[in-house]
Design an enzyme around this catalytic site. Structure first.
Site, PDB file in Angstrom:
ATOM      1  N   GLY A 163       0.713  -1.140   0.049  1.00  0.00           N
ATOM      2  CA  GLY A 163      -0.073  -0.152   0.042  1.00  0.00           C
ATOM      3  C   GLY A 163       0.849   1.468   0.089  1.00  0.00           C
ATOM      4  CG  ASP A 164       3.829   4.093   1.457  1.00  0.00           C
ATOM      5  OD1 ASP A 164       4.408   4.685   0.667  1.00  0.00           O
ATOM      6  OD2 ASP A 164       3.215   4.655   2.363  1.00  0.00           O
ATOM      7  CG  ASP A 165       7.296   4.705  -1.788  1.00  0.00           C
ATOM      8  OD1 ASP A 165       6.433   4.999  -2.672  1.00  0.00           O
ATOM      9  OD2 ASP A 165       7.496   5.598  -0.747  1.00  0.00           O
TER      10      ASP A 165
END
Length: 471
Positions: A254-256
């Site tokens: 859900g992020d990098d």
């Protein structure tokens, strides 16, 4: 005593480990498990020898600590020691590793992170951050698997699992009920000669793998799985590290997928430890709300000499994103990327000079970052919404941008304006759609060997040959 129903090999008699050897171990008929590691170990033990129960309900924090303490004593003869986590579900709170040590997580074994906060010691913020990353200065929970000032540490397996059971932490964070920064799954500090490989990480409370202030790090053949709707579940975050190799990893986040960092504003500037000599290759990433590889936003100690190649991105917000702001200081320079394949992207190229999240009011708004010598080549993308959004900083433009041999096929709902460029300077060659006027086509067409540069040398860690080991 060993439980032979697990069918795991442990040759304690061969390895002269009399402190925990039993008659059943000596009589056990086993088959070898082969794996690759920086070092093979002379001594070996199995987690159940220390009273661990793999039922997914019993806390094994004391068993992990007892095992590692005992093995640390055995490793002082120079042969090192390894702890085998056999099939089962091993609930535990935070524990620290030791030097000259291998944690081997066998296939069918799952280390389950406790949801009892009392099993997570509270530690001070990192010196290059000054406060907890989740927006509080009160400190942070120690990571599930951690260690500081270590040498020669291997965390590996034959696809064993570490499950962070993150839902508890995500829910509480969303409700803003934490005064402490959430724990990570694996964090090693001030350490060298590190290997993390051949394991699967699931549902981390926050970041998954965080080597910080480390050197000589290999992260290889790791799978990271997190819900794409949960923020701050970064896959791998090398932070103020030197000589690091990340290869053959698969990340859903859900992020990098990978976030390269080096400290936050005035704290990172003062600490002054850059991330440098970093190679990222053969990465597969899915991250609809973030980047395949992010450089920053905490980059105040500097980021330089990063090589990124053979990357596949699917349903990912952007490919390689530079995130910084006035107040960060530091630099992002000498970045080289090639052979990137993308499908379903919001952006291909994204640079942000207004990432204005600061640890406190003590930062210097005149501490401008230097962003220069950024090289992208040999890329293909399809189903793209916008080719490039490149925004430098007023009076501090991003310079030396080079983009060559890039083909971008647009989505049906693509933006009418494909390139948005402010405060940037550079050149392009053979890029479609045509870039903005601040990135003009080089007047003399570049030949293939004159495209945007990619280093021909290797960083030292890329030449390391792993040894064939057994458990």
């Amino acid at each position: 005593m060993i439980r032979p129903v697990f069918g795991i090999l442990v040759f304690l008699a061969i390895f002269h480990f009399p402190a925990i050897e039993s008659q059943s171990q000596r009589n056990l008929v086993t088959s070898k498990i082969e794996f690759s590691a920086l070092r093979c170990r002379k001594h070996s033990a199995i987690l159940t020898d220390f009273g661990a129960v793999g039922d997914g309900k019993t806390s094994n924090t004391k068993a992990f600590k007892k095992a590692i303490s005992k093995l640390s004593q055995m490793a002082t003869d120079g042969g090192g020691a390894q702890l085998v986590v056999p099939p089962g579900k091993w609930l535990t709170g935070s524990f620290n590793l030791t030097s000259h040590f291998t944690l081997f997580i066998q296939q069918g074994a799952t280390i389950l992170a406790s949801q009892d906060e009392s099993e997570w010691p509270v530690i001070a913020p990192l010196p290059s951050y000054g406060k907890g990353r989740d927006g509080t200065g009160a400190g942070r929970f120690n990571s599930l698997i951690s260690g500081s000032n270590l040498t020669d540490v291997v965390i590996t397996g034959n696809n064993g699992t570490i499950n962070g059971q993150g839902q508890y932490w995500w829910d509480k964070f969303k409700k803003k009920q934490f005064k402490l920064t959430r724990p990570y799954l694996i964090e090693l500090l001030f350490s060298k000669n590190i290997q993390i490989s051949n394991i699967t990480l699931i549902d981390s409370p926050s970041w998954n793998i965080h080597p910080v202030y480390c050197k000589n790090v290999i992260i290889k053949s790791v799978t990271v799985l997190a819900p794409v709707t949960v923020p701050n579940t970064d896959g791998i975050n090398p932070d103020s590290c030197a000589n690091t190799l990340i290869e053959d990893c698969y990340i859903v986040s859900g992020d990098d997928c990978i976030a390269v960092k080096s400290g936050w504003d005035q704290y990172g500037i003062k600490f002054g430890m850059p991330t440098k000599q970093l190679s990222i290759r053969r990465l597969t990433c899915i991250s609809p709300k973030s980047a395949g590889v992010a450089l920053g936003s905490e980059m105040s100690g500097g980021i330089k000499d990063v090589r990124i190649e053979e990357v596949t991105l699917t349903n990912t917000e952007s490919a390689i994103r530079i995130k910084t702001a006035a107040g960060r200081g530091g630099y992002v320079k000498n970045i080289f990327a090639r052979r990137i394949t993308m499908k379903t992207m919001k952006y291909v190229f994204w640079m942000s000079g207004d990432y204005n999240q600061h640890p406190d009011e003590g930062y210097d708004p005149k501490a401008f970052p230097e962003v220069t010598n950024i090289n992208y080549r040999d890329m293909k993308a399809e189903n793209v919404t916008m080719s490039g959004s490149l925004d430098g900083i007023d009076k501090d433009p991003f310079k030396g941008i080079c983009i060559s041999n890039v083909t971008i096929a647009l989505a049906d709902n693509a933006k009418k304006v494909q390139w948005n460029c402010t405060n940037v300077a550079g050149v392009t060659s053979r890029v479609k759609p045509e870039p903005c006027s601040l990135l003009p086509e080089k007047k003399a067409p570049m030949k293939n060997d004159e495209d945007c540069v990619f280093p021909s040398d290797l960083i030292p860690i890329e030449s390391v040959v792993l040894k064939k080991c057994f458990v």
